[in-house]
Design a protein around this motif. Structure first.
Motif, PDB file in Angstrom:
ATOM      1  N   GLY A  87     122.596 -63.364 -17.088  1.00 32.81           N
ATOM      2  CA  GLY A  87     122.106 -63.059 -18.429  1.00 32.81           C
ATOM      3  C   GLY A  87     120.971 -63.951 -18.896  1.00 32.81           C
ATOM      4  O   GLY A  87     120.098 -63.522 -19.648  1.00 32.81           O
ATOM      5  N   ALA A  88     120.967 -65.208 -18.458  1.00 31.49           N
ATOM      6  CA  ALA A  88     119.941 -66.142 -18.906  1.00 31.49           C
ATOM      7  C   ALA A  88     118.590 -65.905 -18.242  1.00 31.49           C
ATOM      8  O   ALA A  88     117.605 -66.557 -18.586  1.00 31.49           O
ATOM      9  N   ALA A  89     118.530 -64.969 -17.280  1.00 32.35           N
ATOM     10  CA  ALA A  89     117.262 -64.704 -16.595  1.00 32.35           C
ATOM     11  C   ALA A  89     116.200 -64.196 -17.550  1.00 32.35           C
ATOM     12  O   ALA A  89     115.001 -64.418 -17.333  1.00 32.35           O
ATOM     13  N   SER A  90     116.596 -63.536 -18.627  1.00 37.24           N
ATOM     14  CA  SER A  90     115.611 -63.021 -19.575  1.00 37.24           C
ATOM     15  C   SER A  90     114.867 -64.150 -20.281  1.00 37.24           C
ATOM     16  O   SER A  90     113.703 -63.992 -20.665  1.00 37.24           O
ATOM     17  N   GLY A  91     115.514 -65.292 -20.463  1.00 41.04           N
ATOM     18  CA  GLY A  91     114.839 -66.439 -21.078  1.00 41.04           C
ATOM     19  C   GLY A  91     113.713 -66.959 -20.201  1.00 41.04           C
ATOM     20  O   GLY A  91     112.647 -67.365 -20.695  1.00 41.04           O
ATOM     21  N   LEU A  92     113.932 -66.958 -18.880  1.00 41.41           N
ATOM     22  CA  LEU A  92     112.876 -67.374 -17.961  1.00 41.41           C
ATOM     23  C   LEU A  92     111.695 -66.406 -18.034  1.00 41.41           C
ATOM     24  O   LEU A  92     110.534 -66.822 -18.001  1.00 41.41           O
ATOM     25  N   ALA A  93     111.992 -65.119 -18.137  1.00 39.84           N
ATOM     26  CA  ALA A  93     110.924 -64.130 -18.256  1.00 39.84           C
ATOM     27  C   ALA A  93     110.175 -64.292 -19.572  1.00 39.84           C
ATOM     28  O   ALA A  93     108.948 -64.129 -19.624  1.00 39.84           O
ATOM     29  N   HIS A  94     110.881 -64.631 -20.640  1.00 42.93           N
ATOM     30  CA  HIS A  94     110.242 -64.847 -21.947  1.00 42.93           C
ATOM     31  C   HIS A  94     109.240 -65.994 -21.872  1.00 42.93           C
ATOM     32  O   HIS A  94     108.103 -65.872 -22.338  1.00 42.93           O
ATOM     33  N   ARG A  95     109.658 -67.098 -21.299  1.00 47.08           N
ATOM     34  CA  ARG A  95     108.766 -68.271 -21.226  1.00 47.08           C
ATOM     35  C   ARG A  95     107.559 -67.981 -20.350  1.00 47.08           C
ATOM     36  O   ARG A  95     106.427 -68.378 -20.673  1.00 47.08           O
ATOM     37  N   MET A  96     107.772 -67.295 -19.259  1.00 46.97           N
ATOM     38  CA  MET A  96     106.668 -66.931 -18.385  1.00 46.97           C
ATOM     39  C   MET A  96     105.691 -66.006 -19.088  1.00 46.97           C
ATOM     40  O   MET A  96     104.467 -66.203 -19.056  1.00 46.97           O
ATOM     41  N   LEU A  97     106.213 -64.983 -19.785  1.00 44.79           N
ATOM     42  CA  LEU A  97     105.354 -64.019 -20.454  1.00 44.79           C
ATOM     43  C   LEU A  97     104.609 -64.664 -21.614  1.00 44.79           C
ATOM     44  O   LEU A  97     103.428 -64.347 -21.864  1.00 44.79           O
ATOM     45  N   SER A  98     105.256 -65.568 -22.321  1.00 45.27           N
ATOM     46  CA  SER A  98     104.582 -66.287 -23.412  1.00 45.27           C
ATOM     47  C   SER A  98     103.378 -67.057 -22.883  1.00 45.27           C
ATOM     48  O   SER A  98     102.307 -67.104 -23.513  1.00 45.27           O
ATOM     49  N   THR A 129     101.405 -59.927  -9.103  1.00 47.12           N
ATOM     50  CA  THR A 129     102.414 -60.262  -8.105  1.00 47.12           C
ATOM     51  C   THR A 129     102.373 -59.280  -6.939  1.00 47.12           C
ATOM     52  O   THR A 129     102.675 -59.646  -5.798  1.00 47.12           O
ATOM     53  N   ALA A 130     101.976 -58.031  -7.214  1.00 44.18           N
ATOM     54  CA  ALA A 130     101.937 -57.011  -6.163  1.00 44.18           C
ATOM     55  C   ALA A 130     100.944 -57.355  -5.065  1.00 44.18           C
ATOM     56  O   ALA A 130     101.056 -56.867  -3.943  1.00 44.18           O
ATOM     57  N   ARG A 131      99.969 -58.218  -5.378  1.00 43.01           N
ATOM     58  CA  ARG A 131      99.028 -58.633  -4.331  1.00 43.01           C
ATOM     59  C   ARG A 131      99.736 -59.495  -3.286  1.00 43.01           C
ATOM     60  O   ARG A 131      99.313 -59.552  -2.122  1.00 43.01           O
ATOM     61  N   HIS A 132     100.801 -60.168  -3.709  1.00 43.21           N
ATOM     62  CA  HIS A 132     101.547 -61.038  -2.802  1.00 43.21           C
ATOM     63  C   HIS A 132     102.752 -60.317  -2.213  1.00 43.21           C
ATOM     64  O   HIS A 132     102.997 -60.362  -1.012  1.00 43.21           O
ATOM     65  N   THR A 133     103.509 -59.635  -3.060  1.00 41.26           N
ATOM     66  CA  THR A 133     104.689 -58.893  -2.625  1.00 41.26           C
ATOM     67  C   THR A 133     104.958 -57.777  -3.620  1.00 41.26           C
ATOM     68  O   THR A 133     104.843 -57.984  -4.835  1.00 41.26           O
ATOM     69  N   PRO A 134     105.267 -56.575  -3.153  1.00 41.13           N
ATOM     70  CA  PRO A 134     105.474 -55.442  -4.071  1.00 41.13           C
ATOM     71  C   PRO A 134     106.827 -55.513  -4.779  1.00 41.13           C
ATOM     72  O   PRO A 134     107.850 -55.119  -4.210  1.00 41.13           O
ATOM     73  N   LEU A 135     106.838 -56.027  -5.978  1.00 37.77           N
ATOM     74  CA  LEU A 135     108.051 -56.092  -6.780  1.00 37.77           C
ATOM     75  C   LEU A 135     107.836 -55.327  -8.081  1.00 37.77           C
ATOM     76  O   LEU A 135     106.751 -55.394  -8.676  1.00 37.77           O
ATOM     77  N   HIS A 136     108.875 -54.625  -8.517  1.00 33.98           N
ATOM     78  CA  HIS A 136     108.782 -53.841  -9.742  1.00 33.98           C
ATOM     79  C   HIS A 136     109.444 -54.584 -10.903  1.00 33.98           C
ATOM     80  O   HIS A 136     110.266 -55.477 -10.715  1.00 33.98           O
ATOM     81  N   ALA A 137     109.067 -54.177 -12.107  1.00 36.57           N
ATOM     82  CA  ALA A 137     109.628 -54.800 -13.304  1.00 36.57           C
ATOM     83  C   ALA A 137     111.108 -54.478 -13.433  1.00 36.57           C
ATOM     84  O   ALA A 137     111.543 -53.368 -13.116  1.00 36.57           O
ATOM     85  N   ASN A 138     111.875 -55.452 -13.923  1.00 38.12           N
ATOM     86  CA  ASN A 138     113.279 -55.203 -14.242  1.00 38.12           C
ATOM     87  C   ASN A 138     113.495 -55.338 -15.738  1.00 38.12           C
ATOM     88  O   ASN A 138     112.551 -55.609 -16.503  1.00 38.12           O
ATOM     89  N   VAL A 139     114.712 -55.156 -16.184  1.00 37.01           N
ATOM     90  CA  VAL A 139     114.985 -55.111 -17.617  1.00 37.01           C
ATOM     91  C   VAL A 139     114.725 -56.455 -18.292  1.00 37.01           C
ATOM     92  O   VAL A 139     114.415 -56.508 -19.491  1.00 37.01           O
ATOM     93  N   ASP A 140     114.796 -57.572 -17.550  1.00 39.48           N
ATOM     94  CA  ASP A 140     114.515 -58.875 -18.149  1.00 39.48           C
ATOM     95  C   ASP A 140     113.066 -58.962 -18.630  1.00 39.48           C
ATOM     96  O   ASP A 140     112.791 -59.561 -19.673  1.00 39.48           O
ATOM     97  N   LEU A 141     112.144 -58.390 -17.881  1.00 35.64           N
ATOM     98  CA  LEU A 141     110.744 -58.406 -18.301  1.00 35.64           C
ATOM     99  C   LEU A 141     110.538 -57.548 -19.542  1.00 35.64           C
ATOM    100  O   LEU A 141     109.768 -57.911 -20.446  1.00 35.64           O
ATOM    101  N   ALA A 142     111.229 -56.414 -19.610  1.00 32.70           N
ATOM    102  CA  ALA A 142     111.123 -55.559 -20.799  1.00 32.70           C
ATOM    103  C   ALA A 142     111.691 -56.259 -22.030  1.00 32.70           C
ATOM    104  O   ALA A 142     111.114 -56.184 -23.128  1.00 32.70           O
ATOM    105  N   LEU A 143     112.814 -56.939 -21.872  1.00 37.96           N
ATOM    106  CA  LEU A 143     113.377 -57.701 -22.989  1.00 37.96           C
ATOM    107  C   LEU A 143     112.428 -58.815 -23.414  1.00 37.96           C
ATOM    108  O   LEU A 143     112.313 -59.136 -24.607  1.00 37.96           O
ATOM    109  N   ALA A 144     111.737 -59.413 -22.442  1.00 34.82           N
ATOM    110  CA  ALA A 144     110.789 -60.472 -22.758  1.00 34.82           C
ATOM    111  C   ALA A 144     109.628 -59.939 -23.591  1.00 34.82           C
ATOM    112  O   ALA A 144     109.128 -60.624 -24.496  1.00 34.82           O
ATOM    113  N   VAL A 145     109.164 -58.731 -23.302  1.00 32.91           N
ATOM    114  CA  VAL A 145     108.101 -58.129 -24.108  1.00 32.91           C
ATOM    115  C   VAL A 145     108.555 -57.997 -25.555  1.00 32.91           C
ATOM    116  O   VAL A 145     107.816 -58.336 -26.489  1.00 32.91           O
TER     117      VAL A 145
END
Length: 457
Positions: A288-299, A363-379
């Motif tokens: 559950g705390a993964a969304s906080g990491l996404a928030h700080r990164m997105l900020s 990130t896709a230039r390095h490895t193809p990863l798609h967004a998960n719900v933590d990134l959406a919550l961070a937005v």
């Protein structure tokens, strides 16, 4: 094959029986239903508990489905035999397959688009859709939860507050040990709004009496939660994102916190203790705390105006880029897809939404990863001026309904069925008694006295 399937009649039987005959099961199907090895099936035949019929060619036997189902009921063996080292749970709540997920067979994303959190919670609990349902906090539980939360240090996080609020609400509920479906649901419908109302309003100190009057049953749970997450007013579009996020996150099969909740329920812990078990695991940085990491990164991406240096910093340090990838989906997390679509209607979310897309593309230039719900919550949290842990709060409040749903299932199972055996790796017995370790008396260090103040200064 399910137990229910064994009770039905099929149009095709094992070994090529025509559609006019009763459904026949293979030896493997019969063994799976009984939860035994194939050899044991033939032991049942030798004892007269099952009858068998040789398949054409004499290469095996088939068994009458109704007869097998009756033996299942008599022996109480309902779980299919798991693979070695595998623990399997039968659940009718959530199915995840083909990059989609379903609540009781209904597409969860469609359900969340059409109905609010409380309605979705009722659906996964009861299989009944109750439009407009609202949850109300019992006054005694709410008072106890608020008083306990107010006693915490000011630096306490939201999950700290939720954990003590659950304990306080449990102590205030003398009927918490009623594990009947009606009793559990009654506790759940009161606990969830209690958790929300026990959290302090943003900008207020968590002191008793600082909250608005509780018991507004006309407001959705999302509207009641909003002022606990953001100091900005709740416009309709932003509130729709929050309510949909709560509905989407209600359950996600056997995530780590849900497994912990089922273990507690297996011991017939009351529903408050089940939720406490889930909250304990949820706080981990990989859940559950993964969304906080996404928030700080997105900020940071929003502040620096580009995702490239931020992503580069994560990769250089050997860290995963938060908010990307999910082990259960090959494409974009369907929960993220829904929230990103709704966030397009939130004007203040434009910069954060663009930053999230930049993160994915970079990130896709390095490895193809798609967004998960933590990134959406961070937005949502970055756009609406929420704290970094806002996503964790949303996750915890929402998933409480899922833990309750799994507890309702687990209460009907054989108690304490989750008892794995440890693989001992210590020294083999018998070992001699250990020799005591002799230590000198500990030296007590006392702080030096403070110098006296100079009156001339």
């Amino acid at each position: 094959m399910t137990h229910e399937a064994a009770r039905g009649a099929g149009t095709e039987g094992a070994g090529g029986e025509d559609s006019g005959e009763a459904r026949r099961l293979t030896t493997r199907e019969t063994a799976d239903l009984l939860g035994v090895k194939p050899e044991t099936v033939y032991a049942y035949v030798s004892r007269g508990q099952l009858s068998s019929r040789r398949t054409p060619g004499g290469r095996g036997s088939t068994f009458d489905a109704a007869e097998v189902a009756a033996l299942v009921r008599r022996t109480g063996r309902r779980e299919p035999a798991p693979a070695p080292g595998e623990l399997v749970f039968r659940t009718g709540i959530t199915l995840i397959e083909h990059d989609a997920y379903y609540f009781r067979g209904v597409d969860a994303t469609e359900l969340a688009r059409e109905y609010g959190y409380e309605e979705v919670a009722e659906w996964i609990w009861t299989g009944e859709l109750r439009p407009g349902v609202r949850f109300t906090a019992p006054p005694e539980s709410l008072a106890a939860a608020r008083q306990t939360v107010a006693a915490l240090p000011a630096h306490s996080g939201s999950t700290d507050r939720l954990r003590v609020a659950v304990a306080a609400a449990a102590a205030a509920d003398p009927l918490r040990f009623d594990l009947s479906p009606q009793g559990v649901l009654s506790s759940a419908r009161g606990l969830i709004p209690t958790l929300v109302a026990a959290l302090p309003v943003v900008g207020e100190q968590p002191t008793e009496g600082s909250h608005e009057v509780a018991g507004d049953t006309s407001a959705s749970l999302a509207r009641r939660l909003w002022p606990r997450l953001s100091g900005q007013p709740a416009d309709a579009a932003s509130l729709a994102v929050l309510d949909t996020a709560l509905a989407l996150l209600t359950d996600h099969d056997l995530a780590a916190s849900t497994l912990a909740a089922r273990v507690a329920a297996s011991a017939h812990a009351h529903p408050y203790a089940v939720v406490s078990a889930g909250l304990g695991v949820l706080e981990g940085p990989l859940h559950g705390a993964a969304s906080g990491l996404a928030h700080r990164m997105l900020s940071e991406v929003v502040e620096r105006g580009s995702a490239s240096p931020v992503v580069a910093d994560h990769l250089r340090a050997g860290r995963r880029v938060p908010g990307l990838g999910h082990r259960l989906y090959t494409g974009e997390d369907p929960r993220a897809q829904v929230l990103f679509d709704l966030l397009k209607d939130v004007p203040q979310a434009a910069r954060a939404l663009a930053a999230a897309r930049d993160v994915v593309a970079t990130t896709a230039r390095h490895t193809p990863l798609h967004a998960n719900v933590d990134l959406a919550l961070a937005v949502l949290s970055v756009a609406c001026g929420m704290h970094a842990e806002a996503g964790e709060t949303v996750f915890a409040v929402s998933r409480t309904a899922g833990w309750i749903a799994h507890a309702l299932e687990e209460y009907t199972e054989r108690p304490l069925r989750m008892r794995p055996s440890g693989q001992y790796t210590g020294p083999r017995p018998p070992q001699p008694l250990p020799a005591p370790v002799l230590r000198t008396p500990p030296v007590v260090l006392r702080p030096a006295p403070l110098p006296r103040a100079d009156p001339a200064n």
